[in-house]
Design an enzyme around this catalytic site. Structure first.
Site, PDB file in Angstrom:
ATOM      1  CB  ALA A  30      -0.921   0.015   1.226  1.00 27.76           C
ATOM      2  CE  LYS A 111       6.515   3.201  -3.767  1.00 26.54           C
ATOM      3  NZ  LYS A 111       5.566   2.292  -3.085  1.00 26.54           N
ATOM      4  N   PRO A 134       9.972  -2.346  -8.403  1.00 25.88           N
ATOM      5  CG  PRO A 134       7.678  -2.716  -8.252  1.00 25.88           C
ATOM      6  CD  PRO A 134       8.925  -2.579  -7.418  1.00 25.88           C
ATOM      7  CG  PHE A 168      10.037  11.328 -13.106  1.00 26.71           C
ATOM      8  CD1 PHE A 168      10.005  10.009 -12.692  1.00 26.71           C
ATOM      9  CD2 PHE A 168       8.863  11.944 -13.487  1.00 26.71           C
ATOM     10  CE1 PHE A 168       8.824   9.291 -12.684  1.00 26.71           C
ATOM     11  CE2 PHE A 168       7.679  11.237 -13.470  1.00 26.71           C
ATOM     12  CZ  PHE A 168       7.660   9.920 -13.073  1.00 26.71           C
TER      13      PHE A 168
END
Length: 170
Positions: A30, A111, A134, A168
């Site tokens: 999540a 992240k 990933p 990016f």
């Protein structure tokens, strides 16, 4: 389920304890992935990503879970404009959070901060944590709405390349 309700759940420590209690291993998947412009980066991305990850790990520690696999993202590695082009990106390479803030590229910053928080918590608390990064996550779409990863694929297939900040990725 709306984005806000999912974010609230991962920030509710007691709900996580109830869910995690009795498990041996956890896959922590999540984290919000929002590709469109957002009004509240802290509330919509950073809190659910960072605080949510730490909440999961706190519950894991309390419930004595054996191992946690955290699904991070290639976004925790790039954009990294200061990383030398001729050197392979490895565990020392992180997304440049300041660059992301300057360019308003929110997802990679969230992240990166979440993964760093996971590593720090695991080290400080002796948890067995593994992280995978990933490039994207694809598969069946179970909710009634298209998620961000699938939404990006749909936009690419429809030719809406200009709606992405591809700077990016390179």
């Amino acid at each position: 389920m709306t984005r806000g309700r999912r974010s609230t759940y991962i920030l509710d420590y007691s709900s996580l304890l109830t869910t995690i209690r009795g498990t041996a291993d956890i896959f922590h998947l999540a984290s919000p992935c929002i590709v469109d412009r957002i009004c509240d980066p802290e509330g919509e991305l950073l809190d659910p990503a960072v605080k949510g990850t730490v909440n999961v790990l706190r519950a894991v520690k309390e419930c004595r879970v054996r191992r946690v696999v955290v699904t991070s993202s290639i976004s925790a590695i790039i954009p990294s404009p200061g990383w030398p082009a001729d050197i392979v990106k490895d565990k020392e390479c992180w997304t440049d959070v300041d660059y992301c803030k300057e360019k308003e590229i929110r997802h990679p910053a969230s992240k990166t901060l979440a993964e760093k928080a996971a590593w720090k918590f695991a080290e400080e608390n002796g948890l067995d944590v593994v992280v995978v990064n990933p490039g994207t996550v694809m598969g069946l779409v179970l909710p009634p709405v298209v998620n961000a990863s699938m939404g990006m694929l749909v936009r690419l297939l429809q030719g809406f390349l200009s709606s992405f900040k591809f700077d990016f990725f390179w």
